[in-house]
Design a protein around this motif. Sequence first.
Motif, short mmCIF file in Angstrom:
data_model
loop_
_atom_site.label_atom_id
_atom_site.label_comp_id
_atom_site.label_asym_id
_atom_site.label_seq_id
_atom_site.Cartn_x
_atom_site.Cartn_y
_atom_site.Cartn_z
N LYS A 10 -5.11 -7.29 -1.81
CA LYS A 10 -5.16 -8.02 -0.55
C LYS A 10 -5.97 -7.26 0.49
O LYS A 10 -6.31 -6.10 0.33
N LYS A 11 -6.25 -7.92 1.61
CA LYS A 11 -7.01 -7.29 2.67
C LYS A 11 -6.16 -6.22 3.36
O LYS A 11 -4.93 -6.33 3.40
N PRO A 12 -6.80 -5.18 3.92
CA PRO A 12 -6.04 -4.13 4.58
C PRO A 12 -5.18 -4.67 5.71
O PRO A 12 -5.54 -5.60 6.41
N SER A 13 -3.99 -4.03 5.87
CA SER A 13 -3.08 -4.44 6.92
C SER A 13 -3.57 -3.95 8.27
O SER A 13 -3.94 -2.80 8.42
N GLN A 14 -3.60 -4.84 9.26
CA GLN A 14 -4.01 -4.46 10.60
C GLN A 14 -2.84 -4.46 11.59
O GLN A 14 -2.89 -3.78 12.59
N ARG A 15 -1.77 -5.18 11.29
CA ARG A 15 -0.70 -5.33 12.26
C ARG A 15 0.07 -4.04 12.48
O ARG A 15 0.71 -3.85 13.51
N THR A 16 0.01 -3.10 11.54
CA THR A 16 0.72 -1.84 11.70
C THR A 16 -0.18 -0.74 12.23
O THR A 16 0.28 0.35 12.51
N GLY A 17 -1.47 -0.98 12.38
CA GLY A 17 -2.40 0.07 12.77
C GLY A 17 -2.85 0.90 11.61
O GLY A 17 -3.59 1.87 11.78
N VAL A 18 -2.43 0.57 10.39
CA VAL A 18 -2.80 1.30 9.19
C VAL A 18 -3.76 0.45 8.38
O VAL A 18 -3.43 -0.68 8.01
N GLU A 19 -4.93 1.00 8.09
CA GLU A 19 -5.94 0.27 7.31
C GLU A 19 -6.17 0.95 5.96
O GLU A 19 -6.47 2.14 5.89
N ILE A 151 2.27 2.01 5.35
CA ILE A 151 1.64 2.20 4.03
C ILE A 151 2.49 1.53 2.95
O ILE A 151 1.96 0.82 2.07
N LEU A 152 3.79 1.75 2.99
CA LEU A 152 4.66 1.15 1.98
C LEU A 152 4.62 -0.38 2.04
O LEU A 152 4.56 -1.05 1.00
N ARG A 153 4.62 -0.92 3.24
CA ARG A 153 4.52 -2.39 3.36
C ARG A 153 3.19 -2.89 2.81
O ARG A 153 3.14 -3.94 2.16
N ASP A 154 2.12 -2.16 3.06
CA ASP A 154 0.82 -2.57 2.54
C ASP A 154 0.80 -2.56 1.02
O ASP A 154 0.14 -3.38 0.39
N LEU A 155 1.57 -1.66 0.42
CA LEU A 155 1.67 -1.59 -1.03
C LEU A 155 2.63 -2.63 -1.59
O LEU A 155 2.80 -2.74 -2.80
N GLY A 156 3.27 -3.38 -0.71
CA GLY A 156 4.19 -4.42 -1.14
C GLY A 156 5.61 -3.94 -1.35
O GLY A 156 6.45 -4.67 -1.89
N VAL A 157 5.91 -2.72 -0.92
CA VAL A 157 7.23 -2.13 -1.13
C VAL A 157 8.18 -2.59 -0.03
O VAL A 157 7.89 -2.43 1.15
#
Length: 219
Positions: A10-19, A151-157
């Motif tokens: 998926k595309k990088p997460s922007q809502r957390t400030g972590v790309e 980071i964990l949310r971006d990994l789907g955890v």
Amino acid sequence: MTENIGVLGKKPSQRTGVERVVNAPLPTVYGKFQAVGYLDHDRGDEQVALVYGDIGTDQVLTRLHSECLTGDAFGSQHCECGDQLASALRAVAAEGAGVVVYLRGHEGRGIGLLAKLRAMALQAEGLDTVEANLALGLPVDARDYGVAAGILRDLGVESVRLMSNNPRKRDALQRHGVQVTEQVPLLIPPCESNITYLRTKRERLDHNLPHLDAVAHWS
């Protein structure tokens, strides 16, 4: 091990400030990991998660490892950090799936490398690790785990089995929205060089270190 880990497509997460910037294979002495590189836009730090196997979303074996140059790279016996990092990497490889998030900017519980060395010099003069930070006018623990949660949310955890002896780390991660279903002890045999440091972590920082009772005779 597959190339697509969690939701890395998926595309990088922007809502957390972590790309999320890059995903690269990383063969290590512990096994073949994927190194997933991130940029923390809030702090400017570059971060990395080492992912092993197909991690899924729930009860993922996870270590949030605070950067420690002296322990991780130089094998310092002042702390147990290097051994904890190695043990965590071995554990996720043995499990067949898991994540080790290596958190830069956490050196010396967040005070930075030079300040940590100054604190270590004060400890050599008799102060404990808490007293040393305070004597320097610095916080006892300045770490923030928001980037780790991102980071964990971006990994789907969504939930983790957290390899840590620190209940404050568990509580911080849960405040940031990642459920901790189990706290997995990561106990390293102490040595004479770090026993005072470890006792301070247990007595003043709430770490769960029951194995220290076996070396109660050490001064």
